[in-house]
Design an enzyme around this catalytic site. Structure first.
Site, PDB file in Angstrom:
ATOM      1  N   LYS A  42      32.390  50.191  36.926  1.00 29.42           N
ATOM      2  CA  LYS A  42      33.196  49.219  37.795  1.00 29.42           C
ATOM      3  C   LYS A  42      32.183  47.952  38.338  1.00 29.42           C
ATOM      4  CE  LYS A  42      36.853  51.659  37.664  1.00 29.42           C
ATOM      5  NZ  LYS A  42      38.122  51.152  36.645  1.00 29.42           N
ATOM      6  N   ARG A  45      29.644  52.617  41.140  1.00 26.56           N
ATOM      7  CA  ARG A  45      30.393  52.955  42.689  1.00 26.56           C
ATOM      8  C   ARG A  45      29.929  54.443  42.924  1.00 26.56           C
ATOM      9  NH1 ARG A  45      36.300  50.029  41.785  1.00 26.56           N
ATOM     10  NH2 ARG A  45      35.519  48.224  42.627  1.00 26.56           N
ATOM     11  N   GLY A  86      37.721  42.023  35.830  1.00 22.93           N
ATOM     12  CA  GLY A  86      37.490  43.103  34.610  1.00 22.93           C
ATOM     13  C   GLY A  86      38.769  42.878  34.030  1.00 22.93           C
ATOM     14  N   ASP A 104      40.621  53.514  41.924  1.00 28.88           N
ATOM     15  CA  ASP A 104      39.802  52.535  42.955  1.00 28.88           C
ATOM     16  C   ASP A 104      39.792  52.915  44.223  1.00 28.88           C
ATOM     17  OD1 ASP A 104      39.685  50.830  40.686  1.00 28.88           O
ATOM     18  OD2 ASP A 104      41.335  49.600  40.971  1.00 28.88           O
TER      19      ASP A 104
HETATM   20  O1  LIG Z   1      44.792  47.511  34.236  1.00 28.31           O
HETATM   21  C1  LIG Z   1      44.509  47.246  35.741  1.00 28.31           C
HETATM   22  O2  LIG Z   1      44.936  46.415  36.299  1.00 28.31           O
HETATM   23  C2  LIG Z   1      43.236  47.749  36.404  1.00 28.31           C
HETATM   24  C3  LIG Z   1      42.913  49.155  35.705  1.00 28.31           C
HETATM   25  C4  LIG Z   1      41.828  49.977  36.190  1.00 28.31           C
HETATM   26  O3  LIG Z   1      40.610  49.849  35.498  1.00 28.31           O
HETATM   27  P1  LIG Z   1      40.456  50.449  33.971  1.00 28.31           P
HETATM   28  O4  LIG Z   1      41.597  50.154  33.063  1.00 28.31           O
HETATM   29  O5  LIG Z   1      39.293  50.256  33.611  1.00 28.31           O
HETATM   30  O6  LIG Z   1      40.651  51.910  34.359  1.00 28.31           O
HETATM   31  C5  LIG Z   1      41.225  49.553  37.879  1.00 28.31           C
HETATM   32  O7  LIG Z   1      39.990  50.151  38.181  1.00 28.31           O
HETATM   33  C6  LIG Z   1      41.284  48.042  37.918  1.00 28.31           C
HETATM   34  O8  LIG Z   1      41.225  47.962  39.133  1.00 28.31           O
HETATM   35  C7  LIG Z   1      42.866  47.510  37.324  1.00 28.31           C
HETATM   36  C1  LIG Z   2      37.685  47.678  39.069  1.00 28.62           C
HETATM   37  C2  LIG Z   2      38.431  46.850  39.727  1.00 28.62           C
HETATM   38  O1  LIG Z   2      38.714  45.457  38.965  1.00 28.62           O
HETATM   39  P1  LIG Z   2      38.686  44.891  37.724  1.00 28.62           P
HETATM   40  O2  LIG Z   2      38.474  45.931  36.894  1.00 28.62           O
HETATM   41  O3  LIG Z   2      39.681  44.127  37.510  1.00 28.62           O
HETATM   42  O4  LIG Z   2      37.436  43.894  37.867  1.00 28.62           O
HETATM   43  C3  LIG Z   2      39.005  46.989  41.370  1.00 28.62           C
HETATM   44  O5  LIG Z   2      39.655  46.014  41.911  1.00 28.62           O
HETATM   45  O6  LIG Z   2      38.313  47.806  42.068  1.00 28.62           O
END
Ligand SMILES: O=C(O)C1=C[C@@H](OP(=O)(O)O)[C@@H](O)[C@H](O)C1
Ligand SMILES: C=C(OP(=O)(O)O)C(=O)O
Length: 442
Positions: A353, A357, A104, A326
């Site tokens: 996610k 989750r 993501g 996370d």
């Molecule tokens: O900016 C980042 O590196 C991240 C932000 C978070 O997501 P969200 O921006 O959707 O909250 C987190 O859950 C993800 O693992 C990494």
């Molecule tokens: C939500 C996570 O990562 P991403 O959003 O980058 O897939 C994670 O690492 O738990």
């Protein structure tokens, strides 16, 4: 550990966890180091980069877009080396779609990276990423003047159609998301004027801390961050500290496994990331945190943790969820061992996610015979001090790395073996998870 079809059998650790460990580089900071170096003029030197599938997705993406990447595997398992960015020339039009895999962070940050350039880039990902919402990113970037095709589509695959004439905006984010904040700020670097992102509660601030290292001034205060464009990134050096989200699994293992006492070294102690330590403290866990240095503007240090037999439930307030987002699955497992009820307020973000989750936590805890439920957007866990793992417990990780590690921990720290389906997904964020934990328990 043994494998059957897609299921991995995880056996109880033969001994308490003892001694010191370090964890691989922080995933969020690694993504940013790779992407910002690719955007910059000149050759950046980056070290301590996490070598995992998600970070590989970012590395592959910037290579497709014309950055020159020469990162090499180091004896400690990290990646280090140079990235020569596209700088003022901008990213090149890639030959085909960019596949962001399961990540993501890669796809959402890339949307902000590409929006200010005259390119049309198709972005896609695996089955999980194709289900995740992208509207939260496309909406503000469209306000700035970027377009996405097909119009109105809310999920991948999507094409970003960028524009060199982006408008600066002030945007009130509907949720605390560092991915959304970063996408808007990165586009804002090239827009004319000041782009400001306001958020309902503070999300991780690695972007605000790292952009100045690349020569771009940011201003940040509680729940707001701004950048003034047009500006340009210049190559720099980045050292990535250890990932607190990975450290959380070792720390929780030590708290749950009788006789344990460990220190995890070189962990990022960014306050926007270590909400899990505060939650564990509030549950009565024997843990402590000590600062030892800073990598750029990112503080790091040592997290120590000991087995704690008498944990108690606590309430995790809504405005702290982003600091441990996370870690909710593994904290819910710890809560399952505590006396009383633990409540995590306003955790609806967990539904979008890698998998849902929230539903997966309730299902997995049910496998352990623990009562957990969702009321509105709150998650409740009714703990059972002295919790025994039922014989033959089998968990579905749903191909989600955080869930795979959480359910593995139930077996590693419990009294009986468990089975975890698709355990292999740990390669997304923490490929050495099992060997690191087994090394501490010898
Ligand atoms: O900016 C980042 O590196 C991240 C932000 C978070 O997501 P969200 O921006 O959707 O909250 C987190 O859950 C993800 O693992 C990494
Ligand atoms: C939500 C996570 O990562 P991403 O959003 O980058 O897939 C994670 O690492 O738990």
């Amino acid at each position: 550990m043994s494998h059957e079809a897609n299921a991995t059998v995880v056996n109880p650790l033969p001994a308490p966890l003892r001694g010191s460990a370090s964890v691989p580089g922080d995933k969020s900071i690694s993504h940013r180091a790779v992407l910002f170096a690719a955007m910059a003029e000149g050759t950046s030197r980056i070290a301590g980069v996490l070598d995992s599938e998600d970070v590989r997705s970012s590395i592959k993406a910037v290579s497709q877009l014309g950055a020159q990447v020469s990162l090499e595997k180091q004896p400690d398992g990290s990646l280090a080396g140079g990235i020569t960015g596209w700088g003022a020339a901008g990213p090149s039009q890639p030959d085909g779609p960019i596949d962001c895999g399961n990540s993501g962070t890669t796809v959402r940050l890339l949307m902000g990276v590409l929006a200010p350039w005259n390119v049309r880039v198709e972005l896609t990902g695996d089955e999980s990423l194709q289900r995740r919402p992208m509207r939260r990113i496309t909406a503000p970037l469209m306000k700035m003047g970027a377009r996405f095709e097909p119009e109105g589509r809310e999920t991948l695959p999507l094409a970003v159609c960028g524009s060199t004439g982006l408008r600066a905006i002030t945007y009130d984010a509907p949720m605390a998301s560092a991915q959304l904040k970063t996408a808007v700020l990165l586009a804002g670097v090239y827009a004319h004027g000041t782009t400001t992102l306001n958020e309902p509660s503070p999300s991780r601030n690695h972007t605000e801390l790292m952009l100045p290292e690349f020569g771009v001034t940011t201003t940040a205060a509680d729940r707001t961050a701004s950048v003034t464009g047009p500006a340009k990134l210049e190559a720099c050096e980045v050292q990535v500290p250890g990932d607190p989200s990975s450290a959380a699994f070792l720390v929780c293992a030590a708290v749950l496994k009788p006789g344990s006492s460990i220190q995890v070294e070189n962990v990022s102690l960014n306050t926007a990331r270590i909400g899990f330590t505060r939650t564990l403290e509030r549950m009565g866990a024997d843990i402590s945190v000590r600062h030892t240095g800073a990598a750029g503007k990112e503080p790091y240090g040592i997290v120590s943790a000991c087995y704690t037999p008498a944990l108690h439930g606590c309430e995790v307030p809504a405005d702290k969820i982003a600091t441990l987002v996370d870690e909710v699955p593994v904290l819910a497992l710890v809560a399952a061992h505590a006396r009383g009820v633990t409540v995590f307020r306003e955790v609806s973000e967990l539904r979008v996610k890698e998998t849902d989750r929230l539903a997966a936590i309730v299902e997995g805890l049910e496998t352990l015979g623990v009562d957990a439920w969702i009321d509105g957007n709150d998650l409740f866990v009714e703990g059972q001090p002295g919790l025994q793992v039922p014989a033959g417990a089998a968990f579905d990780s749903k191909n989600d790395h955080r869930l795979a590690m959480t359910w593995a921990l139930a077996g590693l720290c419990g009294n009986a073996s468990v089975e975890v389906d698709n355990f292999d997904s740990v390669k997304i964020s923490y490929p050495q998870f099992l060997s690191d934990i087994e090394r501490l328990a010898r």
